[in-house]
Design a protein around this motif. Structure first.
Motif, PDB file in Angstrom:
ATOM      1  N   LYS A 104      25.024 106.029  36.408  1.00 15.19           N
ATOM      2  CA  LYS A 104      25.734 105.935  35.554  1.00 15.19           C
ATOM      3  C   LYS A 104      26.743 105.592  35.353  1.00 15.19           C
ATOM      4  CE  LYS A 104      26.595 110.816  33.930  1.00 15.19           C
ATOM      5  NZ  LYS A 104      26.564 111.487  32.696  1.00 15.19           N
ATOM      6  N   ARG A 131      33.632 107.713  32.672  1.00 16.07           N
ATOM      7  CA  ARG A 131      32.582 107.638  33.220  1.00 16.07           C
ATOM      8  C   ARG A 131      33.387 106.902  34.972  1.00 16.07           C
ATOM      9  NH1 ARG A 131      26.881 106.514  30.781  1.00 16.07           N
ATOM     10  NH2 ARG A 131      26.552 108.170  29.211  1.00 16.07           N
ATOM     11  N   LEU A 191      20.521 105.019  31.057  1.00 15.25           N
ATOM     12  CA  LEU A 191      21.972 105.333  30.656  1.00 15.25           C
ATOM     13  C   LEU A 191      22.856 105.288  29.775  1.00 15.25           C
ATOM     14  CD1 LEU A 191      21.938 101.909  32.278  1.00 15.25           C
ATOM     15  CD2 LEU A 191      22.287 102.983  33.786  1.00 15.25           C
TER      16      LEU A 191
END
Length: 573
Positions: free
Chosen positions: A516, A548, A472
């Motif tokens: 992720k 992200r 991750l």
């Protein structure tokens, strides 16, 4: 007083080793003569030195010796400064660039990044030269560690040489995103070192593949593993693999810890034991002798916190370790520094999902220095009093912590594993791990952040047991995703779907995102963590977390756009 004394009986193997060292160094340095009673170890070291210093590549011998001089100077090692150098490093542009590179890598390794490699490339060094610079710097670290542990005095003829100017760390730390070298040649199918690794480990670590511009070097490194680390005596194989793990953790080397965790798992060592050794050695459930062994070798590291105590061989001897075992432990620890430095310089990404990702902030945990925070404002932890009660033995208070956080933990692990049944099992496992480890929780972060980290690691570990997956925290964010259908999103999708339909559609869309991005959205948009809390749980920076989340939202928006568009078209008809 030096730990080991010369004077072992001369035999053919030692003569051969000294001949090889004489070719490499013009004479046999006392650093190696001190180890004559263990020719197996000296032979492995001699072959590695020859592969580094005698290889015909881009760098000259003088440039390589200049790099060794710089590394020794950064560590204040008078002996190693005088060991290989026939004359002082040059002051030309190339030598200055190499010196800056070696200083950053050896003394500020956790801040080392692609920009340092780019700096050497701008000085007209190609990939082979950069690889050589990394390897020589790594050898310098290894030789200094050996000298320090053996407590070898400097030759009186060596004058104190001025050390190089230590660079300040970069103001903005960059998450390593390698590999840094563009040239990644493939090994021939019959490359014997890779056959050995495949037979012994079941895979070939990326670190060795990344060095195939110098195949003789890779062969020397694998020979070191075969002759030293994989041998079952005088120390056991598992003891030596745990030394590699411990020193990697002491160096804050994410790659080394992840690799050794997997290697030990393959040897039957539970990952819980490996995690204890890496994260809290004093509390690890290992024998007293092994704890002392690992505590001493952990001092033989290359980080620059300045808080390390001196390695004390006498303590190991007092706990029953023989001179041969102590020397082998030192040799393995020195080799670990070599491997860790190689990885930092080449930017090799972990072969397996790391349980923990180290950053420069972890250096503050090794010293008495206060750890800086982003805004200077301390937010009290609402769970602190309950945690203190549990740590004081009032275990009933843990039930309240479970009640407070079970919903959030379940939502997070469900988002990671994508399966409600597995999520229920994982949730129970998370709280069991938290209960077993709460005595060691020191309150450096909020309890909820710590618990979320356990949840993420537990979910990731469950996925790893199903199939190999990416970490991750270490995956590169530079995929080629570009939103294509965002413009088709209806102006008011809430009018098209009922709340239940919309929630189900969004939930399904999130579960289909890459891991992720899925986890980032779950932490921020569903669990409603702040950016700082979510970044801390994922052990990444806040800018990376925000990137992200943004990309995840765009991906989700694109996935849902066709549904909204079709229903809007149906309504218009």
């Amino acid at each position: 007083m030096a730990l080991l004394m010369a004077g072992a009986p001369i035999n053919r193997s030692i003569v051969e080793i000294e001949r090889e060292l004489s070719i490499t160094y013009a004479s046999v340095p006392e650093l190696f003569r001190f180890q004559n009673h263990e020719p197996r170890l000296t032979a492995a070291q001699a072959r590695l030195c020859a592969a580094v210093l005698l290889s015909e590549g881009r760098l000259t011998r003088r440039q390589k010796e200049g790099l060794l001089f710089v590394v020794a100077g950064a560590r204040g090692d008078r002996y190693c400064q005088g060991l290989p150098v026939q004359d002082f490093p040059s002051e030309d542009r190339e030598s200055r660039a190499l010196a800056d590179f070696a200083l950053q890598l050896s003394y500020r390794g956790l801040w080392f990044s692609a920009r340092d490699v780019e700096g050497l490339a701008r000085a007209a060094f190609d990939d082979l030269a950069i690889l050589e610079a990394v390897v020589v710097t790594a050898l310098g670290q290894m030789l200094c560690i050996l000298r320090e542990a053996l407590d070898l005095p400097s030759d009186p003829r060596h004058t104190q040489l001025a050390g190089p100017e230590i660079p300040c760390p970069a103001s903005d730390w960059q998450q390593p995103a390698g590999p840094y070298l563009k040239s990644q040649p493939q090994a021939p199918p019959d490359f014997e070192p890779f056959s050995f690794l495949r037979d012994q480990l079941g895979f070939i670590p990326k670190l060795f593949r990344a060095q195939m511009l110098l195949p003789d070097l890779v062969a020397a490194e694998v020979n070191f593993l075969e002759q030293v680390v994989h041998a079952e005596e005088p120390l056991g194989r598992i003891q030596k693999e745990e030394i590699l793990l411990t020193v990697s953790a002491s160096n804050l080397n994410t790659y080394g810890v992840a690799l050794q965790r997997q290697v030990l798992d393959g040897l039957g060592v539970a990952v819980e034991r490996s995690d204890q050794i890496a994260n809290d050695l004093r509390a690890a459930t290992i024998s007293a002798a092994d704890r002392v062994l690992l505590q001493e070798v952990s001092k033989l590291n290359g980080n620059s916190s300045g808080a390390e105590a001196d390695f004390q061989a006498e303590i190991l001897a007092d706990h029953g370790f023989t001179q041969s075992q102590i020397l082998e432990a030192i040799t393995v620890a020195a080799f670990t520094n070599f491997i860790n430095t190689l990885q930092l310089g080449l930017g090799v990404t972990p072969d397996f999902p790391p349980a923990r990702i180290y950053t420069p902030k972890d250096l503050y945990l090794l010293t008495s220095q206060p750890r800086p925070i982003s805004d200077g404002i301390h937010t009290p932890d609402p769970d602190a009093s309950l945690v203190k009660q549990v740590q004081d033995g009032k275990v009933d208070a843990f039930e309240e912590l479970v009640r407070r956080h079970s919903g959030r933990v379940f939502g997070i692990v469900a988002g990671v594993v994508g399966n409600p049944d597995d999520a229920r099992d994982a949730t129970q496992e998370v709280f069991l791990k938290a209960f077993e480890s709460i005595a060691r929780f020191e309150g450096r972060s909020k309890f909820s952040t710590w618990l979320i980290s356990i949840a993420l690691n537990t979910g990731t570990e469950m996925l790893r047991r199903r199939k190999r997956t990416q970490s991750l925290g270490m995956i590169d964010d530079d995929e080629d995703f570009r939103p294509r259908q965002v413009q088709e999103w209806a102006d008011d999708p809430e009018q098209i779907f009922t709340a239940a339909e919309r929630n189900e559609l969004v939930r399904d869309g999130i579960l289909r995102l890459p891991e992720k991005y899925r986890v980032a959205l779950i932490l921020r948009d569903i669990s409603q963590l702040s950016s700082e809390e979510a970044a801390a749980a994922l052990e990444i920076g806040v800018p990376a977390l925000k990137a992200r989340v943004l990309r995840g939202r765009l991906m989700l928006r694109e996935r849902l756009a066709p549904h909204f568009a079709r229903d809007r078209e149906r309504d218009d008809a």
